[in-house]
Scaffold this motif. Sequence first.
Motif, short mmCIF file in Angstrom:
data_model
loop_
_atom_site.label_atom_id
_atom_site.label_comp_id
_atom_site.label_asym_id
_atom_site.label_seq_id
_atom_site.Cartn_x
_atom_site.Cartn_y
_atom_site.Cartn_z
N ASP A 156 -31.30 25.10 16.55
CA ASP A 156 -31.76 26.40 17.12
C ASP A 156 -31.56 27.65 16.23
O ASP A 156 -32.45 28.56 16.25
CB ASP A 156 -31.04 26.52 18.67
CG ASP A 156 -31.53 25.73 19.56
OD1 ASP A 156 -32.63 25.21 19.25
OD2 ASP A 156 -30.98 25.21 20.67
N ASP A 157 -30.52 27.60 15.51
CA ASP A 157 -30.12 28.69 14.48
C ASP A 157 -31.20 28.65 13.43
O ASP A 157 -31.63 29.70 12.99
CB ASP A 157 -28.59 28.59 14.07
CG ASP A 157 -27.48 29.05 15.16
OD1 ASP A 157 -28.04 29.43 16.26
OD2 ASP A 157 -26.37 28.77 14.87
N ILE A 158 -31.48 27.68 13.01
CA ILE A 158 -32.31 27.53 11.87
C ILE A 158 -33.57 28.03 12.40
O ILE A 158 -34.49 28.97 11.70
CB ILE A 158 -32.70 26.08 11.32
CG1 ILE A 158 -31.40 25.60 10.66
CG2 ILE A 158 -33.88 26.03 10.39
CD1 ILE A 158 -31.17 26.18 9.20
N ARG A 159 -34.00 27.76 13.69
CA ARG A 159 -35.41 28.29 14.23
C ARG A 159 -35.25 29.92 14.37
O ARG A 159 -36.20 30.56 14.35
CB ARG A 159 -35.40 27.71 15.72
CG ARG A 159 -36.86 27.36 16.08
CD ARG A 159 -37.32 26.66 17.31
NE ARG A 159 -36.07 26.19 17.84
CZ ARG A 159 -35.87 24.93 17.41
NH1 ARG A 159 -36.50 23.98 16.79
NH2 ARG A 159 -34.92 24.25 18.32
N LEU A 160 -33.95 30.40 15.09
CA LEU A 160 -33.70 31.73 14.80
C LEU A 160 -34.07 32.59 13.67
O LEU A 160 -34.64 33.45 13.67
CB LEU A 160 -32.54 32.11 15.49
CG LEU A 160 -32.11 33.45 15.45
CD1 LEU A 160 -32.64 34.61 16.39
CD2 LEU A 160 -30.51 33.46 15.49
N VAL A 161 -33.41 31.85 12.61
CA VAL A 161 -33.71 32.54 11.23
C VAL A 161 -35.21 32.39 10.83
O VAL A 161 -35.57 33.60 10.40
CB VAL A 161 -32.82 31.69 10.16
CG1 VAL A 161 -33.05 32.11 8.82
CG2 VAL A 161 -31.23 31.95 10.43
N THR A 187 -37.84 32.55 12.56
CA THR A 187 -38.53 33.41 13.60
C THR A 187 -38.09 34.92 13.15
O THR A 187 -38.98 35.84 13.02
CB THR A 187 -37.98 33.41 15.02
OG1 THR A 187 -38.14 32.03 15.27
CG2 THR A 187 -38.63 34.42 16.07
N ALA A 188 -36.88 35.31 12.63
CA ALA A 188 -36.41 36.59 12.34
C ALA A 188 -37.29 36.80 11.21
O ALA A 188 -37.80 38.24 10.98
CB ALA A 188 -34.96 36.90 12.15
N LEU A 189 -37.33 36.08 10.15
CA LEU A 189 -38.22 36.28 9.00
C LEU A 189 -39.60 36.41 9.02
O LEU A 189 -40.12 37.45 8.47
CB LEU A 189 -37.93 35.09 7.99
CG LEU A 189 -36.67 34.83 7.45
CD1 LEU A 189 -36.59 33.49 6.40
CD2 LEU A 189 -36.10 36.00 6.32
N SER A 190 -40.18 35.71 10.01
CA SER A 190 -41.73 35.91 10.25
C SER A 190 -41.90 36.98 11.08
O SER A 190 -43.12 37.54 10.95
CB SER A 190 -42.23 34.63 11.15
OG SER A 190 -41.51 34.68 12.37
#
Length: 155
Positions: A111-116, A118-121
């Motif tokens: 979930d944290d990897i997905r959050l990162v 998402t923030a980048l995109s």
Amino acid sequence: MSTESEAGIYARESEFLDRYVQVGVAGSRVLSVSFPESPDEDAESELPLLDRIQAYLEGDNDDFSDIDVAMTMPTDQRSVLESVRAVPYGEQVSVKQLTRMAAGLDPEDDDDIRLVRTALSENPAPLVIPDHRVRDGPSAAPPGVEQALRSVEGL
């Protein structure tokens, strides 16, 4: 650094990128950086930040860390983008390394990897917030622009 301008949209053509660099500004804060094929109709071209971006694209070492970016996103995404700004010019990190750098995130947590990612995109100001320095992450800049920015920094 102040962008030394009033609110508005500013754009300048970049031969190197084969498109425009467009910056949205309100007061002394950058709201957005984008790379359209043609600028907004009412975009003006005179902005000190555009001069710096042009010099950067011509090889000047500039990390834009003094530029105030309006971070109007959730706190956890803001933490990720602030961490990206800490990656020095000419260096790169992986998504896992960036996750480790962001406060309170676990690089082993999907979930944290997905959050990162998402923030980048959803980065509102690629280049000023250098998501191109995350080697295996998405960039908010178009792929050709991302590759050009990476080449400027030897990545």
